[in-house]
Design an enzyme around this catalytic site. Sequence first.
Site, PDB file in Angstrom:
ATOM      1  CG  ASP A 231      -2.084  -0.904   1.107  1.00 40.66           C
ATOM      2  OD1 ASP A 231      -2.319  -1.390  -0.018  1.00 40.66           O
ATOM      3  OD2 ASP A 231      -2.766  -1.144   2.117  1.00 40.66           O
ATOM      4  CE1 TYR A 297       1.262  -6.855   3.626  1.00 42.62           C
ATOM      5  CE2 TYR A 297       0.819  -9.171   4.091  1.00 42.62           C
ATOM      6  CZ  TYR A 297       0.827  -8.104   3.207  1.00 42.62           C
ATOM      7  OH  TYR A 297       0.405  -8.289   1.926  1.00 42.62           O
ATOM      8  CE1 TYR A 369      -7.117  -6.516  -1.489  1.00 42.20           C
ATOM      9  CE2 TYR A 369      -8.574  -8.416  -1.516  1.00 42.20           C
ATOM     10  CZ  TYR A 369      -7.928  -7.381  -2.179  1.00 42.20           C
ATOM     11  OH  TYR A 369      -8.110  -7.222  -3.531  1.00 42.20           O
TER      12      TYR A 369
END
Length: 410
Positions: A231, A297, A369
């Site tokens: 992102d 992440y 996601y």
Amino acid sequence: MELDEQVGKILAYGEICDHCLGRFFGKRSHGLTNDERGHALRVAHEIQGNTPHHEHEGPCWICHDLFDEIGGWADKVVASLSGIGHATFLIGTRVPPLMAESEEMVWSDLGLTGPEPLKSEMNREVGKAVAERTGKAADLAHPDVVAILDLSAGTVGVEITPLFFRGRYRKFERGIPQTRWPCRVCGGAGCERCNFTGKMYADSVEELIGRTVAEAFQAADAVLHGAGREDIDARMLGAGRPFVMEIVAPRRRGADLPSLEQAVNSAAEGRVAISIDGWATRAEVEILKSEKAHKKYRISVEVEGGIARNELEEALDRLRGALIAQQTPARVVHRRADRIRERRVVDARVAGQEDGIFFLDVVGEAGLYVKELVSGDGGRTRPSLAGLVGRPARVIQLDVLEVEGSRERE
Ligand SMILES: [Zn+2]
Ligand SMILES: [Zn+2]
């Protein structure tokens, strides 16, 4: 039909040069140029018919004596390629339709089985003349440059083959998109909204790397192909994200990659950094795009009303290894098809905590996601952290630590 009879019929069409005559039988006998082949056929026909010898006197009804101008075309090619770094080249020819039709008519009239098209003789003969002048080699498969002869216009166009290198990038600053993002209002033309830059954001990872690259190679452009993308508001840390950079129309081809890496990193001033693994090919771009790399992440998460560490860990135990059904997130559904995808959470653990905010390390399959894995996206993602703990939860910040499963560094 006998060979001699075919030659007689061809000569009867009109005045023809030895190149064009020989080319109709271009695949017969090796070690001859079409010029030599045509001359021999002409002479043999004259001896056979006991008629006086007649040398070609232009213009040839097929090529208009194009082959007298080989040297001139070669000079034009050499001039067009001057200043462009290359070790190998290839010649291409745009043949006027009428010229191609003339010879094709003869092929079909006489049912010829082994003719060579004008285009390929022209490519070869000009190629030989260019190689003689420059000492550079013609390369049919992977030329550095292609020179295209436009016979009608009398001009030579040049296509420079792109170069590719592969590496990994890290992004240390939030708010930088991976690639250039044209202004939504003007579509790139420049307007007040984008301060006449044509772009939504002043910089991108692509440009922070590409500006230095384009300069080093005197290239028209440098295009970043990433293995997925983070992102805009996420950093890309750890070992970095694999990418292949395409150098468009480089006028210089030789570059020392370690020095290039240094130059890019110094120009990017700590906002982005790259490590270069080596030269690449266009095929590697496709491989990169198709790789189903796992991504790791680091996210910071806030649960409404706070949460105890053991309750959070219990929820993560249930997400670890789980297959998550995700309907296209509400935040992107306006630009992507609304459907349900299934992606696995490979790992999910607490990495730390500070003032009621938890830091989690999450490893997911490509396409998971992560923001919605936490929030549940109003029930569009199941299971989710919010769903499991029974109250709203959200990602405050997100960074990509690692993109795994891609090519190892050599
Ligand atoms: Zn001719
Ligand atoms: Zn604009």
